[in-house]
Write a protein that holds these residues in place. Structure first.
Motif, PDB file in Angstrom:
ATOM      1  N   VAL A   1       3.866 -21.184  16.078  1.00  0.00           N
ATOM      2  CA  VAL A   1       4.641 -20.906  15.072  1.00  0.00           C
ATOM      3  C   VAL A   1       4.685 -21.660  13.562  1.00  0.00           C
ATOM      4  CG1 VAL A   1       6.977 -20.329  14.247  1.00  0.00           C
ATOM      5  CG2 VAL A   1       6.311 -19.646  16.490  1.00  0.00           C
ATOM      6  N   SER A   2       4.546 -23.256  14.185  1.00  0.00           N
ATOM      7  CA  SER A   2       4.566 -24.350  13.290  1.00  0.00           C
ATOM      8  C   SER A   2       3.291 -23.881  12.560  1.00  0.00           C
ATOM      9  CB  SER A   2       4.722 -25.717  13.716  1.00  0.00           C
ATOM     10  OG  SER A   2       3.766 -25.911  14.843  1.00  0.00           O
TER      11      SER A   2
ATOM     12  N   LEU B   1       9.410 -23.836  26.105  1.00  0.00           N
ATOM     13  CA  LEU B   1       8.900 -22.858  25.391  1.00  0.00           C
ATOM     14  C   LEU B   1       8.993 -23.055  23.997  1.00  0.00           C
ATOM     15  CD1 LEU B   1      10.384 -19.874  27.365  1.00  0.00           C
ATOM     16  CD2 LEU B   1       7.970 -20.400  27.365  1.00  0.00           C
ATOM     17  N   TRP B   2      10.148 -23.586  23.573  1.00  0.00           N
ATOM     18  CA  TRP B   2      10.332 -23.775  22.080  1.00  0.00           C
ATOM     19  C   TRP B   2       9.554 -24.835  21.428  1.00  0.00           C
ATOM     20  CZ3 TRP B   2      12.994 -20.935  18.460  1.00  0.00           C
ATOM     21  CH2 TRP B   2      13.931 -19.614  19.136  1.00  0.00           C
ATOM     22  N   LEU B   3       9.001 -25.635  22.375  1.00  0.00           N
ATOM     23  CA  LEU B   3       8.403 -26.908  21.948  1.00  0.00           C
ATOM     24  C   LEU B   3       6.877 -26.413  21.714  1.00  0.00           C
ATOM     25  CD1 LEU B   3       8.227 -30.057  21.361  1.00  0.00           C
ATOM     26  CD2 LEU B   3       7.506 -30.173  23.993  1.00  0.00           C
TER      27      LEU B   3
ATOM     28  N   ARG C   1       3.230 -23.662   8.496  1.00  0.00           N
ATOM     29  CA  ARG C   1       2.399 -24.522   7.505  1.00  0.00           C
ATOM     30  C   ARG C   1       1.453 -23.781   6.563  1.00  0.00           C
ATOM     31  NH1 ARG C   1      -0.103 -29.634  10.839  1.00  0.00           N
ATOM     32  NH2 ARG C   1       1.913 -30.876  10.885  1.00  0.00           N
ATOM     33  N   THR C   2       0.840 -22.672   7.105  1.00  0.00           N
ATOM     34  CA  THR C   2       0.060 -22.022   6.021  1.00  0.00           C
ATOM     35  C   THR C   2       1.039 -21.330   5.006  1.00  0.00           C
ATOM     36  OG1 THR C   2       0.286 -20.066   7.595  1.00  0.00           O
ATOM     37  CG2 THR C   2      -1.669 -21.255   8.004  1.00  0.00           C
TER      38      THR C   2
ATOM     39  N   PHE D   1       6.758 -24.690  18.245  1.00  0.00           N
ATOM     40  CA  PHE D   1       7.262 -25.517  17.243  1.00  0.00           C
ATOM     41  C   PHE D   1       6.576 -26.924  17.156  1.00  0.00           C
ATOM     42  CE2 PHE D   1      10.106 -22.082  16.955  1.00  0.00           C
ATOM     43  CZ  PHE D   1      10.281 -21.684  15.429  1.00  0.00           C
ATOM     44  N   GLN D   2       5.524 -27.222  18.275  1.00  0.00           N
ATOM     45  CA  GLN D   2       5.119 -28.538  18.153  1.00  0.00           C
ATOM     46  C   GLN D   2       4.252 -28.604  16.930  1.00  0.00           C
ATOM     47  OE1 GLN D   2       1.996 -30.230  18.820  1.00  0.00           O
ATOM     48  NE2 GLN D   2       2.914 -32.048  19.324  1.00  0.00           N
ATOM     49  N   PRO D   3       4.459 -29.676  16.251  1.00  0.00           N
ATOM     50  CA  PRO D   3       3.804 -29.940  14.696  1.00  0.00           C
ATOM     51  C   PRO D   3       2.393 -29.328  14.715  1.00  0.00           C
ATOM     52  CG  PRO D   3       4.953 -31.724  15.026  1.00  0.00           C
ATOM     53  CD  PRO D   3       4.917 -30.947  16.331  1.00  0.00           C
TER      54      PRO D   3
END
Lengths: 293, 440
Positions: A136-137, A124-126, A141-142, A129-131
């Motif tokens: 979320v990542s 789930l967290w991956l 980034r924005t 937050f996967q780049p």
């Protein structure tokens, strides 16, 4: 005359203990002894050639800087996770203990994450937050922050810390809530009448009275971070990048299962076993005696 | 009605069972690691074989990733119930070869079973990888691939590049990636899956520089790693420099980053030719592939590439009749038509020369040149001692160690030279540990 039931047989007590003893021996002592024995051997993956080497696996382990790196990673990881999950769940428990609307609804929702399997939590967290794909990542980034847990060890550590903390909050929350409810209301009311502010009431009354719960949870949390976060680490970072998130337990898995180095892996498990025995001993000693109400 | 039908079926089953005890089938367990479309291929092969004769029955079981499958097989062997056939990826080759007694060499299996078997019928680059230095084939090649460069043609055109003239050298590739980056691919100009396979292993072979001594370990276990040469350092330094502005973007140790190509994020992806099925199914743009790039100032480059993929190992200690079934199954797999069909469907290499010639003669490669790219790479030049293949023990764990060091360099924690020196040093320790367990 007093009527008392007595059991004369010497065998019966043992017979009654037997099932429990068998379970303990088969599932705990036997594997533990196997691990100790294996840690004295150097063996190929198939078990075709075996050499008894006494403590060579251990000396080899302690001669490698990677092992100490992994130890340090574990210490950092466990203290951060234990601190964060304990403080966040205490905050949540104190808030949920107040007279608010939908209190039971909040409580139920806060307990939910505990039902999620560690590997699922990791995935789930991956996903978040996967780049390149994570929602979320992309948001981070924005904002102009270069988030990259694939290469940056601190980012990867932050990711597993977040996932592990989130997973443990429910458990701590439950115990803190129970602990809070057992604190006599009269003591708190008395100090309120004396004019103590809510913050002061918390630090001088609630927190000290919660100390047995807190201490118990501290030990449980450390054991959790040491052992049960394996699934989260395996699913999110795989111990990387460059071993930045490789804890002691992950290293046991990595060396033994992926590397086929059973002797070295067993030696690491034995060291871990000693650590847990130590932690448990401390828990019994202090929880039973030192932490006072 | 239903009851009667069930009863009837049960009775029928009973009579069927009791009437054919003499024809009891010999079961052959095949453990594999194929997913998606390739899993279907495995299942279909077993079904076709089972339908083609009555004596033997191949039962396939999916056991997870390549390392998972290998570990499951090893654990099963230790517990005394190993499968008959186990699919092992190429980096597990040294471990399996060293396990004498745990495996049954294929050349011996075929001779014992009296099956017709000519090692020369197989593509030399493929057969050589899984054979001893004497030419005895130890495991049966199954899915073989090599590394290629996948290209997003649409992105190339948008950046003013010609996809018909893909970059040939690394400097060309870097220039192209910079242009692609300027044309909107600012998060990833190019990327590489299997970071160590592409940038250390295949890189060494393709440039004819030693990865390790003793012909990259093929001639003996007393091999030492050599991939901290100036050429290797230069390449890693280039990647480190390009990582800074994402002209190159690191995408993980395995092939999990491949999705960045099919999603259109990375317009160039260096990875296995086995990526074909996935690209064909998922890429919503025009694509092609080309040979791996090389450094023009390296003497002799490009040399030839080496194999990836997996082979089938036959485990030891089984009954003679079971071995006979395995041998029959391997003969079935080697059939020219079957190989030609497997090759064109899955994108893996044909393993026999006859199958390759057949596909070539059919004109298939004119319409599908990307399936021939890896074969041309493998056969580019006669192999040297640096390019025959590699056979290093503890390879699974060693790849992780190398990847760790590359990650440190890319994250700017170590210089390229320090990272490779350390990767070599730590790798050598693992090679010595392996040598120690196998040479007793």
């Amino acid at each position: 005359m007093e009527k008392r039931v007595t059991f004369d047989g010497k065998l019966l007590p043992y017979a009654l203990l037997l099932p429990q003893l068998l379970v303990t021996i088969i599932f705990f002592y036997w594997p533990a002894i196997q691990a100790v024995y294996q840690s004295f051997l150097i063996q190929d993956a198939f078990g075709l050639s075996t050499q008894f080497v006494w403590f060579e696996n251990y000396t080899l382990l302690f001669s490698k800087p990677e092992y100490f790196h992994s130890l340090l990673t574990t210490l950092v990881f466990s203290s951060v996770v234990a601190f964060l999950s304990l403080s966040i769940s205490l905050l949540l428990a104190v808030q949920a203990d107040k007279h608010i609307k939908f209190a039971s609804g909040y409580k139920t929702l806060l307990i939910w994450p505990y039902a999620v399997a560690p590997a699922v939590a990791g995935v789930l967290w991956l996903f978040m937050f996967q780049p390149s794909l994570g929602l979320v990542s992309q948001a981070i980034r924005t904002l102009g922050f270069e988030w990259n847990p694939l290469l940056d060890g601190n980012h990867a550590m932050a990711l597993v810390v977040m996932a592990a903390t989130w997973k443990q909050i429910s458990y701590n929350f439950l115990f803190f809530l129970a602990g809070l409810q057992s604190i006599p209301k009269s003591v708190i009311e008395a100090s309120a009448i004396d004019g103590a502010s809510p913050l002061r009431r918390f630090w001088t009354i609630t927190f000290p009275l919660l100390s047995p719960t807190t201490f118990y949870l501290l030990v449980v949390n450390i054991v959790y971070v040491f052992f049960d976060t394996f699934g989260i680490i395996d699913a999110t970072t795989g111990g990387g990048p460059a071993k930045a998130t490789e804890t002691l337990v992950y290293k046991v898995f990595h060396d033994g299962r992926l590397g086929g180095d059973l002797g070295g892996s067993a030696a690491q498990s034995v060291i871990l076993m000693v650590m847990v025995i130590g932690l448990t001993a401390i828990q019994f000693r202090f929880v039973e005696k030192k932490v006072q109400y | 009605m239903t009851f009667r039908r069930t009863l009837g079926a049960t009775l029928f089953a009973f009579t069927a069972l009791s009437s054919v005890p003499a024809l009891a089938q010999v079961e052959i367990q095949w453990w594999h690691a194929m997913t998606g479309a390739n899993n279907d291929v495995v299942v279909k092969l077993a079904e076709d074989f089972n339908a083609s004769q009555k004596e033997y029955k191949v039962v396939v079981s999916y056991k997870g990733s390549y390392p998972d499958t290998m570990n499951a097989g090893i654990a099963a062997f230790r517990a005394g119930n190993a499968p008959h056939i186990m699919q092992v990826f190429e980096v597990g080759t040294a471990t399996m070869m060293a396990a004498k007694g745990a495996v049954k060499p294929v050349h011996q299996l075929m001779a014992d079973a009296g099956e017709k078997f000519d090692p020369k019928a197989y593509l030399p680059a493929v057969a050589g990888y899984y054979s001893t230095s004497k030419g005895e084939m130890l495991s049966f090649p199954f899915n073989s691939s090599s590394s290629v460069m996948w290209i997003n043609n649409d992105a190339f055109r948008k950046a003013g590049l010609d996809p018909a003239k893909p970059p040939k050298t690394w400097p060309d590739l870097f220039d192209a990636a910079k242009k692609l980056r300027a044309a909107g691919h600012d998060k990833c100009g190019f990327a590489s899956a299997w970071i160590t396979w592409l940038n250390i292993e295949q890189f060494s072979v393709w440039h004819n520089v030693p990865l390790a001594t003793r012909s990259n370990g093929i001639d003996g276990f007393d091999t030492e790693l050599k991939f901290n040469s100036p050429l290797h350092v230069k390449h890693l330094q280039n990647l480190v420099d390009l990582q800074k502005d994402k002209t190159f973007d690191y995408s993980g140790r395995t092939n999990t980053g491949e999705g960045r190509f099919t999603s259109g994020e990375c317009p160039i992806m260096l990875t296995s030719s086995g990526f074909y099925g996935n690209v064909k199914a998922n890429a919503k743009f025009e694509w092609s592939n080309a040979a791996m790039p090389y450094y023009p100032d390296a003497a002799g480059a490009p040399q030839n590439s080496t194999l990836g993929g997996a082979s089938l190992w036959v485990m030891g200690g089984k009954k003679a009749e079971e071995y006979k079934g395995v041998a029959k199954f391997f003969t079935f797999l080697s059939d020219t038509d079957r190989q030609a069909q497997l090759h064109t469907v899955s994108g893996y290499l044909p393993i026999t020369l006859a199958a390759y010639e057949k596909v070539k003669a059919s004109g298939f490669y004119k319409a599908n040149p990307y399936l021939e790219t890896p074969i041309l790479e493998l056969n580019n030049k006669p192999p040297t001692e640096n390019s025959r293949g590699l056979r290093l023990g503890n390879m699974v764990q060693m790849r992780d160690v190398w990847a760790e060091e590359i990650e440190s360099a890319l994250a700017g924690k170590k210089s390229a030279k320090d990272a490779l020196d350390s990767a070599v040093k730590r790798g050598n320790e693992m090679l010595r540990a392996f040598e120690r367990t196998v040479t007793r």
